[in-house]
Motif scaffolding. Structure first.
Motif, PDB file in Angstrom:
ATOM      1  N   PHE A  28     -49.503 -30.926  13.279  1.00  0.00           N
ATOM      2  CA  PHE A  28     -50.406 -30.818  11.776  1.00  0.00           C
ATOM      3  C   PHE A  28     -50.737 -32.376  10.659  1.00  0.00           C
ATOM      4  O   PHE A  28     -50.343 -33.078  11.036  1.00  0.00           O
ATOM      5  CB  PHE A  28     -48.875 -30.189  10.502  1.00  0.00           C
ATOM      6  CG  PHE A  28     -48.832 -29.265  10.711  1.00  0.00           C
ATOM      7  CD1 PHE A  28     -49.663 -27.622  10.581  1.00  0.00           C
ATOM      8  CD2 PHE A  28     -47.599 -28.792  11.979  1.00  0.00           C
ATOM      9  CE1 PHE A  28     -49.098 -26.528  11.320  1.00  0.00           C
ATOM     10  CE2 PHE A  28     -47.549 -27.506  12.119  1.00  0.00           C
ATOM     11  CZ  PHE A  28     -48.164 -26.358  12.131  1.00  0.00           C
ATOM     12  N   GLN A  29     -52.141 -32.124  10.163  1.00  0.00           N
ATOM     13  CA  GLN A  29     -52.448 -32.850   9.737  1.00  0.00           C
ATOM     14  C   GLN A  29     -53.390 -32.326   8.631  1.00  0.00           C
ATOM     15  O   GLN A  29     -53.937 -31.098   9.094  1.00  0.00           O
ATOM     16  CB  GLN A  29     -53.820 -33.870  10.418  1.00  0.00           C
ATOM     17  CG  GLN A  29     -53.907 -34.943   9.837  1.00  0.00           C
ATOM     18  CD  GLN A  29     -54.704 -35.529  10.752  1.00  0.00           C
ATOM     19  OE1 GLN A  29     -54.792 -35.602  11.852  1.00  0.00           O
ATOM     20  NE2 GLN A  29     -55.831 -37.053  10.477  1.00  0.00           N
ATOM     21  N   ILE A  30     -53.458 -32.637   7.413  1.00  0.00           N
ATOM     22  CA  ILE A  30     -54.637 -32.293   6.373  1.00  0.00           C
ATOM     23  C   ILE A  30     -56.004 -32.540   6.543  1.00  0.00           C
ATOM     24  O   ILE A  30     -56.450 -33.974   7.101  1.00  0.00           O
ATOM     25  CB  ILE A  30     -54.341 -33.196   5.475  1.00  0.00           C
ATOM     26  CG1 ILE A  30     -52.803 -32.697   4.399  1.00  0.00           C
ATOM     27  CG2 ILE A  30     -55.313 -33.160   3.595  1.00  0.00           C
ATOM     28  CD1 ILE A  30     -51.981 -33.267   3.693  1.00  0.00           C
ATOM     29  N   PRO A  31     -56.692 -31.946   6.499  1.00  0.00           N
ATOM     30  CA  PRO A  31     -58.062 -31.501   6.956  1.00  0.00           C
ATOM     31  C   PRO A  31     -58.797 -32.657   6.578  1.00  0.00           C
ATOM     32  O   PRO A  31     -58.697 -33.447   5.291  1.00  0.00           O
ATOM     33  CB  PRO A  31     -58.689 -30.373   6.807  1.00  0.00           C
ATOM     34  CG  PRO A  31     -58.159 -29.654   6.224  1.00  0.00           C
ATOM     35  CD  PRO A  31     -56.586 -30.474   5.860  1.00  0.00           C
ATOM     36  N   ASN A  32     -59.395 -33.714   6.681  1.00  0.00           N
ATOM     37  CA  ASN A  32     -60.543 -34.290   6.199  1.00  0.00           C
ATOM     38  C   ASN A  32     -61.439 -33.212   5.348  1.00  0.00           C
ATOM     39  O   ASN A  32     -62.941 -32.399   5.869  1.00  0.00           O
ATOM     40  CB  ASN A  32     -61.257 -35.191   7.647  1.00  0.00           C
ATOM     41  CG  ASN A  32     -62.792 -35.539   6.011  1.00  0.00           C
ATOM     42  OD1 ASN A  32     -62.456 -35.810   5.252  1.00  0.00           O
ATOM     43  ND2 ASN A  32     -63.259 -37.051   6.849  1.00  0.00           N
ATOM     44  N   TRP A  39     -63.693 -29.552   9.892  1.00  0.00           N
ATOM     45  CA  TRP A  39     -62.871 -28.365   9.722  1.00  0.00           C
ATOM     46  C   TRP A  39     -62.876 -27.348   9.165  1.00  0.00           C
ATOM     47  O   TRP A  39     -61.867 -26.121   9.735  1.00  0.00           O
ATOM     48  CB  TRP A  39     -62.581 -28.787   7.850  1.00  0.00           C
ATOM     49  CG  TRP A  39     -61.801 -27.728   6.635  1.00  0.00           C
ATOM     50  CD1 TRP A  39     -60.067 -27.238   7.775  1.00  0.00           C
ATOM     51  CD2 TRP A  39     -61.689 -27.849   5.497  1.00  0.00           C
ATOM     52  NE1 TRP A  39     -59.692 -26.574   6.331  1.00  0.00           N
ATOM     53  CE2 TRP A  39     -61.032 -26.860   5.389  1.00  0.00           C
ATOM     54  CE3 TRP A  39     -62.242 -28.111   4.262  1.00  0.00           C
ATOM     55  CZ2 TRP A  39     -60.251 -26.779   3.675  1.00  0.00           C
ATOM     56  CZ3 TRP A  39     -61.848 -27.380   2.585  1.00  0.00           C
ATOM     57  CH2 TRP A  39     -60.965 -26.682   2.559  1.00  0.00           C
ATOM     58  N   ARG A  42     -61.978 -26.612  12.710  1.00  0.00           N
ATOM     59  CA  ARG A  42     -60.827 -26.215  13.353  1.00  0.00           C
ATOM     60  C   ARG A  42     -60.085 -24.913  12.922  1.00  0.00           C
ATOM     61  O   ARG A  42     -59.187 -24.266  13.359  1.00  0.00           O
ATOM     62  CB  ARG A  42     -60.096 -27.515  12.788  1.00  0.00           C
ATOM     63  CG  ARG A  42     -58.471 -27.422  12.718  1.00  0.00           C
ATOM     64  CD  ARG A  42     -57.491 -28.499  11.911  1.00  0.00           C
ATOM     65  NE  ARG A  42     -57.927 -29.161  11.841  1.00  0.00           N
ATOM     66  CZ  ARG A  42     -57.499 -30.504  11.152  1.00  0.00           C
ATOM     67  NH1 ARG A  42     -56.133 -30.411  10.368  1.00  0.00           N
ATOM     68  NH2 ARG A  42     -57.701 -32.103  11.318  1.00  0.00           N
ATOM     69  N   LEU A 142     -54.203 -21.844   5.508  1.00  0.00           N
ATOM     70  CA  LEU A 142     -53.253 -22.679   5.096  1.00  0.00           C
ATOM     71  C   LEU A 142     -53.441 -23.862   7.140  1.00  0.00           C
ATOM     72  O   LEU A 142     -52.843 -24.642   6.979  1.00  0.00           O
ATOM     73  CB  LEU A 142     -52.200 -23.574   4.278  1.00  0.00           C
ATOM     74  CG  LEU A 142     -52.462 -23.354   2.553  1.00  0.00           C
ATOM     75  CD1 LEU A 142     -50.891 -23.074   1.862  1.00  0.00           C
ATOM     76  CD2 LEU A 142     -53.167 -24.368   2.536  1.00  0.00           C
ATOM     77  N   HIS A 143     -52.076 -23.021   8.055  1.00  0.00           N
ATOM     78  CA  HIS A 143     -51.967 -23.035   8.800  1.00  0.00           C
ATOM     79  C   HIS A 143     -53.278 -23.295   9.636  1.00  0.00           C
ATOM     80  O   HIS A 143     -53.063 -24.911  10.573  1.00  0.00           O
ATOM     81  CB  HIS A 143     -51.061 -22.152   9.259  1.00  0.00           C
ATOM     82  CG  HIS A 143     -50.398 -22.184  10.851  1.00  0.00           C
ATOM     83  ND1 HIS A 143     -51.649 -22.024  12.060  1.00  0.00           N
ATOM     84  CD2 HIS A 143     -49.591 -22.701  11.582  1.00  0.00           C
ATOM     85  CE1 HIS A 143     -50.861 -22.362  12.950  1.00  0.00           C
ATOM     86  NE2 HIS A 143     -49.732 -22.713  12.438  1.00  0.00           N
ATOM     87  N   SER A 145     -56.048 -24.206   9.489  1.00  0.00           N
ATOM     88  CA  SER A 145     -56.642 -25.340   8.500  1.00  0.00           C
ATOM     89  C   SER A 145     -55.753 -26.652   8.687  1.00  0.00           C
ATOM     90  O   SER A 145     -56.516 -27.792   8.637  1.00  0.00           O
ATOM     91  CB  SER A 145     -56.973 -25.773   6.814  1.00  0.00           C
ATOM     92  OG  SER A 145     -57.206 -24.737   6.621  1.00  0.00           O
ATOM     93  N   MET A 146     -54.079 -26.491   9.062  1.00  0.00           N
ATOM     94  CA  MET A 146     -53.668 -28.456   9.220  1.00  0.00           C
ATOM     95  C   MET A 146     -53.453 -27.741  10.353  1.00  0.00           C
ATOM     96  O   MET A 146     -52.799 -29.360  10.895  1.00  0.00           O
ATOM     97  CB  MET A 146     -52.475 -28.309   7.922  1.00  0.00           C
ATOM     98  CG  MET A 146     -52.884 -27.763   6.889  1.00  0.00           C
ATOM     99  SD  MET A 146     -51.703 -27.944   5.670  1.00  0.00           S
ATOM    100  CE  MET A 146     -50.626 -29.315   5.457  1.00  0.00           C
ATOM    101  N   ARG A 147     -53.324 -27.268  11.192  1.00  0.00           N
ATOM    102  CA  ARG A 147     -53.175 -27.221  12.921  1.00  0.00           C
ATOM    103  C   ARG A 147     -54.048 -27.584  14.056  1.00  0.00           C
ATOM    104  O   ARG A 147     -55.544 -27.492  13.899  1.00  0.00           O
ATOM    105  CB  ARG A 147     -52.499 -26.076  12.933  1.00  0.00           C
ATOM    106  CG  ARG A 147     -52.217 -25.951  14.800  1.00  0.00           C
ATOM    107  CD  ARG A 147     -50.827 -26.172  14.988  1.00  0.00           C
ATOM    108  NE  ARG A 147     -50.272 -25.614  16.523  1.00  0.00           N
ATOM    109  CZ  ARG A 147     -50.728 -27.289  17.181  1.00  0.00           C
ATOM    110  NH1 ARG A 147     -51.512 -28.030  17.351  1.00  0.00           N
ATOM    111  NH2 ARG A 147     -49.661 -26.640  19.259  1.00  0.00           N
TER     112      ARG A 147
END
Length: 184
Positions: A28-32, A39, A42, A142-143, A145-147
């Motif tokens: 997981f990573q916070i999207p740009n 984004w 993704r 949220l999942h 976006s961050m996965r």
């Protein structure tokens, strides 16, 4: 994605393992947030790849909210259904409603006051019902976006894009106008 033509079979995507979906191998990573196109790509790709997991997640969260507040959930569902039915009736049958209002003004005002009271009385129930719908959508967004995507994710999405597989999420995204090739 291609438009569905008659005869195209809709296939259900496989349920991804919990390890791949959430646990150890998941990254997981916070999207740009400055690169909206990347984004969005993704999110769409993850929605397609993990769609069965997302449908199951939605059902589980909706059921949990329903178990915690069963009466409010049922009343909220009934109130929303009644509101949509009344909206549909009023927008499609303007003449009978206007005639009734003209012939019975006191009854119309009393009915309006009762409807407003009913809405205020059931506002908590409607909010619980909306939470039951919107909370899972928020968790899924949220999942997605961050996965971070993996190679298998990318490969399976290309297979669907080429038309070899048609899935429910692909049809939903296509209906919403979020076509996969728009983001590539």
């Amino acid at each position: 994605m291609c438009k569905m033509v008659e005869g195209d079979a809709l296939t259900v995507a496989p349920l991804r393992s919990l390890d791949d979906f959430l646990m150890e191998s998941a990254r997981f990573q916070i999207p740009n947030l400055k690169d909206g196109e990347k984004w969005a790509n993704r999110v769409v790709q993850n929605l397609l790849y993990y769609q069965t997991n997302y449908f199951l997640t939605h059902l589980v969260i909706f059921a949990v909210v329903g178990v915690i507040h069963p009466t409010k959930m049922f009343c909220g569902m009934a109130a929303m259904g009644l509101a949509f039915a009344l909206f549909y009736y009023m927008t499609n049958n303007k003449q009978p409603a206007a005639q009734f209002k003209k012939n019975h003004p006191v009854v119309s005002v009393v009915a309006l006051a009762l409807a407003i009271y009913f809405i205020v009385y059931l506002l908590g129930s409607v909010l619980v019902f909306l939470m039951g719908i919107l909370l899972p959508i928020t968790v899924i967004f949220l999942h997605a976006s961050m996965r971070l995507r993996n190679l298998k994710n990318k490969l399976m999405n290309k297979v669907e894009y080429l038309g070899m597989k048609r899935t429910p999420m692909g049809v939903i995204l296509d209906a919403l106008g979020l076509e996969q090739d728009f983001f590539t």
